[in-house]
Design a protein around this motif. Structure first.
Motif, mmCIF file in Angstrom:
data_model
loop_
_atom_site.group_PDB
_atom_site.id
_atom_site.type_symbol
_atom_site.label_atom_id
_atom_site.label_comp_id
_atom_site.label_asym_id
_atom_site.label_seq_id
_atom_site.Cartn_x
_atom_site.Cartn_y
_atom_site.Cartn_z
ATOM 1 N N VAL A 1 0.848 -1.198 0.000
ATOM 2 C CA VAL A 1 0.000 0.000 0.000
ATOM 3 C C VAL A 1 0.884 1.248 0.000
ATOM 4 C CG1 VAL A 1 -0.329 0.072 2.531
ATOM 5 C CG2 VAL A 1 -1.994 1.146 1.030
ATOM 6 N N GLN A 2 2.039 1.160 0.657
ATOM 7 C CA GLN A 2 2.950 2.309 0.666
ATOM 8 C C GLN A 2 3.512 2.556 -0.742
ATOM 9 O OE1 GLN A 2 3.373 4.075 3.756
ATOM 10 N NE2 GLN A 2 3.950 5.543 2.170
ATOM 11 N N LEU A 3 3.904 1.461 -1.406
ATOM 12 C CA LEU A 3 4.413 1.577 -2.779
ATOM 13 C C LEU A 3 3.336 2.158 -3.701
ATOM 14 C CD1 LEU A 3 6.521 0.934 -5.021
ATOM 15 C CD2 LEU A 3 5.571 -1.390 -5.104
ATOM 16 N N LYS A 4 2.123 1.641 -3.576
ATOM 17 C CA LYS A 4 1.017 2.111 -4.416
ATOM 18 C C LYS A 4 0.717 3.584 -4.149
ATOM 19 C CE LYS A 4 -3.081 0.020 -3.884
ATOM 20 N NZ LYS A 4 -4.113 0.973 -3.437
ATOM 21 N N ALA B 1 6.516 -1.470 -11.354
ATOM 22 C CA ALA B 1 7.597 -1.019 -10.466
ATOM 23 C C ALA B 1 8.330 -2.220 -9.858
ATOM 24 C CB ALA B 1 7.025 -0.120 -9.364
ATOM 25 N N LEU B 2 7.566 -3.225 -9.446
ATOM 26 C CA LEU B 2 8.174 -4.427 -8.858
ATOM 27 C C LEU B 2 9.008 -5.181 -9.901
ATOM 28 C CD1 LEU B 2 5.049 -5.604 -6.847
ATOM 29 C CD2 LEU B 2 7.285 -5.147 -5.798
ATOM 30 N N SER B 3 8.446 -5.358 -11.102
ATOM 31 C CA SER B 3 9.137 -6.129 -12.143
ATOM 32 C C SER B 3 10.398 -5.418 -12.613
ATOM 33 C CB SER B 3 8.231 -6.336 -13.360
ATOM 34 O OG SER B 3 6.953 -6.756 -12.991
ATOM 35 N N ASP B 4 10.276 -4.094 -12.770
ATOM 36 C CA ASP B 4 11.410 -3.325 -13.278
ATOM 37 C C ASP B 4 12.540 -3.258 -12.251
ATOM 38 O OD1 ASP B 4 12.219 -1.593 -15.611
ATOM 39 O OD2 ASP B 4 12.507 -0.151 -13.987
ATOM 40 N N HIS C 1 15.454 -2.453 -6.952
ATOM 41 C CA HIS C 1 16.091 -1.150 -7.215
ATOM 42 C C HIS C 1 15.034 -0.074 -7.444
ATOM 43 C CE1 HIS C 1 20.178 -2.751 -7.545
ATOM 44 N NE2 HIS C 1 19.713 -3.733 -8.286
ATOM 45 N N PHE C 2 14.138 0.106 -6.483
ATOM 46 C CA PHE C 2 13.126 1.169 -6.625
ATOM 47 C C PHE C 2 13.784 2.535 -6.686
ATOM 48 C CE2 PHE C 2 10.094 -1.567 -3.932
ATOM 49 C CZ PHE C 2 9.356 -1.975 -5.030
ATOM 50 N N HIS C 3 13.209 3.421 -7.484
ATOM 51 C CA HIS C 3 13.583 4.829 -7.363
ATOM 52 C C HIS C 3 13.249 5.268 -5.930
ATOM 53 C CE1 HIS C 3 13.565 9.153 -7.909
ATOM 54 N NE2 HIS C 3 14.191 8.975 -9.059
ATOM 55 N N PRO C 4 14.162 6.032 -5.283
ATOM 56 C CA PRO C 4 13.896 6.416 -3.882
ATOM 57 C C PRO C 4 12.558 7.131 -3.684
ATOM 58 C CG PRO C 4 16.141 6.969 -4.492
ATOM 59 C CD PRO C 4 15.464 6.505 -5.753
ATOM 60 N N SER C 5 12.042 7.779 -4.730
ATOM 61 C CA SER C 5 10.781 8.522 -4.565
ATOM 62 C C SER C 5 9.578 7.596 -4.424
ATOM 63 C CB SER C 5 10.574 9.469 -5.744
ATOM 64 O OG SER C 5 10.388 8.726 -6.937
ATOM 65 N N ILE C 6 9.702 6.328 -4.816
ATOM 66 C CA ILE C 6 8.559 5.420 -4.669
ATOM 67 C C ILE C 6 8.820 4.272 -3.698
ATOM 68 C CG2 ILE C 6 7.566 5.966 -6.925
ATOM 69 C CD1 ILE C 6 8.627 3.214 -7.904
ATOM 70 N N ALA C 7 10.042 4.136 -3.208
ATOM 71 C CA ALA C 7 10.362 3.038 -2.292
ATOM 72 C C ALA C 7 9.474 3.117 -1.044
ATOM 73 C CB ALA C 7 11.829 3.102 -1.885
ATOM 74 N N PRO C 8 8.904 1.984 -0.601
ATOM 75 C CA PRO C 8 8.021 2.015 0.580
ATOM 76 C C PRO C 8 8.727 2.517 1.832
ATOM 77 C CG PRO C 8 7.897 -0.132 -0.517
ATOM 78 C CD PRO C 8 8.988 0.636 -1.200
ATOM 79 N N ASP D 1 17.456 -4.578 1.369
ATOM 80 C CA ASP D 1 17.640 -4.673 -0.092
ATOM 81 C C ASP D 1 16.408 -5.311 -0.732
ATOM 82 O OD1 ASP D 1 20.180 -3.645 0.172
ATOM 83 O OD2 ASP D 1 21.203 -5.593 0.044
ATOM 84 N N GLU D 2 15.913 -6.347 -0.068
ATOM 85 C CA GLU D 2 14.815 -7.137 -0.639
ATOM 86 C C GLU D 2 13.496 -6.356 -0.699
ATOM 87 O OE1 GLU D 2 13.858 -11.854 -0.366
ATOM 88 O OE2 GLU D 2 13.383 -10.670 1.406
ATOM 89 N N ILE D 3 13.343 -5.349 0.145
ATOM 90 C CA ILE D 3 12.126 -4.526 0.061
ATOM 91 C C ILE D 3 12.399 -3.187 -0.621
ATOM 92 C CG2 ILE D 3 11.086 -5.644 2.077
ATOM 93 C CD1 ILE D 3 11.654 -3.014 3.645
ATOM 94 N N GLY D 4 13.645 -3.015 -1.085
ATOM 95 C CA GLY D 4 13.952 -1.851 -1.914
ATOM 96 C C GLY D 4 14.282 -0.574 -1.160
ATOM 97 N N THR D 5 14.716 -0.692 0.094
ATOM 98 C CA THR D 5 15.068 0.505 0.882
ATOM 99 C C THR D 5 16.375 1.094 0.344
ATOM 100 O OG1 THR D 5 14.051 -0.514 2.798
ATOM 101 C CG2 THR D 5 15.505 1.360 3.214
#
Ligand SMILES: [Zn+2]
Length: 442
Positions: A40-43, A316-319, A336-343, A390-394
């Motif tokens: 929900v945070q990512l969304k 976002a998850l796949s990329d 590797h989420f962009h920091p602006s969308i990382a949960p 790393d696994e949750i993209g922080t």
């Protein structure tokens, strides 16, 4: 780069609390999903980035949140009551339901293998019908909206008369839509309940030909530059004559390379004055716009940008997904989420719990909450804690160690490079903000 499969994405989503099957303890509900704490945070972050892009960074776009339940005549005007159908067949043996255009009707049933068992195709409306009020009859039938756009058209005059906008202008909306999909597959890609981010750009007839390429460019820029999607995973698909709605002048989809292949992520459509004209016809209300400068009266043309928010989450998850060999026999899973969308933006970790380090780290984590989405973790070896993040993209981990207690400096670790630098606590917020601003996707 490891191969990204849907199974890996689904497994990570469940394991780490991004996305769950709806009603799982009852065996699950097909085509419905729950967004867990990280999902929900990512969304929300993707939604907020889109909202900011549209409302804050563009001139002349205003927001709207229309009701999911609308007058049933809306869907007659829009064509959904008569045309929003899929041809459907059932297997007489196993009762499985298929879209007639997606299977070979002469072949055996893909589920039970029996031959020649399909019913004749019949049209099936994709709108979910329900009833309003106490009486359950045809007069009380209403629908869960199958798209958010009609709420924007129906409120066009209300927005014009109340918010002093002048053509050209846009109305943007994020919200849930519902489609009774016969075949749901590919995880959250096609679900019965989903979220859309739509903007309708109202412009003078004729000028739509300039606005259409403008909005195409703007929307592609959003994905590449605002939320950091790999440009090589995005492409345009122009609708051919057989795909184009009869009223549409032109239509392009932005496609993303999902684990199952190239699929639509967003549509940019030139819809002419079709929808407003239809609503004028069905409601009997004047939907024309009076140009205050020239006194011309016309029904505006519309360029629509229509993105799937829930598809954006899957993108976002796949990329972002990767499995990297860190050392021999040591593989890390990383988003590797962009920091602006990382949960989670910043995780704060004391090297050990004792000697006041945990107290220091906990206090620091509280101080950072005003600027970032933070996470505090003191359990387990520090290397394992890095891997969990790393696994949750922080994108950033901050480690408090014994030196911190003496000199008020911390270790700042970057997710993508795993590089570690020493930063004074007083400069931490500014350093992280700068790194986010300068962020480049690996
Ligand atoms: Zn069957």
């Amino acid at each position: 780069m490891a191969e990204v499969t849907m199974d890996k994405i689904v497994s990570l989503c469940k394991r780490r609390g991004f996305i769950f099957q709806s009603s799982e303890i009852y065996g699950g509900l097909n085509g419905a999903y729950d967004y867990g704490p990280l999902g929900v945070q990512l969304k929300n972050n993707i939604r907020d980035a889109w909202w900011k892009e549209m409302i804050q960074l563009h001139d002349n776009i205003v927001g709207l949140d229309a009701s999911i339940l609308m007058h049933p005549r809306v869907w007659e005007a829009s064509g959904h009551v008569s045309n929003f159908t899929d041809p459907m067949v059932d297997c007489k043996q196993c009762k499985s339901r298929f879209r007639a255009d997606q299977i070979d009707l002469n072949a055996p049933c893909p589920v039970c293998g029996n031959k020649g068992t399909f019913t004749a195709p019949r049209n099936f409306n994709l709108m979910f019908a329900t009833h309003i009020g106490a009486d359950v009859d045809a007069a009380s039938t209403i629908y869960l909206r199958p798209e958010t756009a009609q709420g924007i058209y129906v409120d066009f005059k209300n927005v014009v008369s109340s918010s002093r906008v002048k053509v050209p202008f846009g109305i943007a909306q994020v919200g849930k839509s519902f489609r009774n999909e016969i075949t749901t597959k590919n995880f959250i890609f096609r679900s019965c309940e989903f979220e859309q981010m739509e903007m309708q750009w109202f412009c003078k007839p004729g000028t739509d030909e300039q606005w259409f390429p403008y909005w195409r460019e703007q929307r592609m820029n959003f994905y590449v530059n605002r939320i950091g999607i790999h440009p090589e995973h995005l492409r345009w698909h122009q609708h051919g004559p057989d795909e184009l709605a009869f009223y549409a002048k032109d239509a392009f989809d932005i496609q993303f390379l999902f684990p199952m292949g190239w699929q639509e992520l967003e549509g940019v459509h030139s819809r002419t004055d079709y929808d407003l004209t239809q609503h004028q016809k069905f409601s009997g209300k004047d939907m024309t716009y009076l140009d205050p400068e020239t006194n011309e009266k016309y029904i505006p043309y519309v360029v629509e940008t229509s993105a799937g928010l829930t598809r954006n989450v899957l993108m976002a998850l796949s990329d972002a997904y990767d499995e990297e060999v860190v050392a021999e026999g040591d593989i890390r899973t990383v988003l590797h989420f962009h920091p602006s969308i990382a949960p989670v933006t910043v995780a704060v970790l004391p090297l050990v719990k004792k000697d006041g380090l945990a107290e220091y780290a906990s206090k620091l984590e509280h101080e950072l909450r005003d600027d970032f989405a933070t996470y505090y973790d003191q359990s387990g070896a520090i290397g394992r804690r890095y891997r969990r993040q790393d696994e949750i993209g922080t994108p950033y981990c901050v480690t408090v160690d014994y030196d911190t207690m003496n000199d008020n400096t911390v270790t700042l670790r970057f997710r993508d490079s795993m590089e570690q630098v020493r930063v004074p606590v007083s400069e931490l917020v500014a350093t992280i903000k700068k790194a986010t601003k300068d962020y480049k996707r690996v």
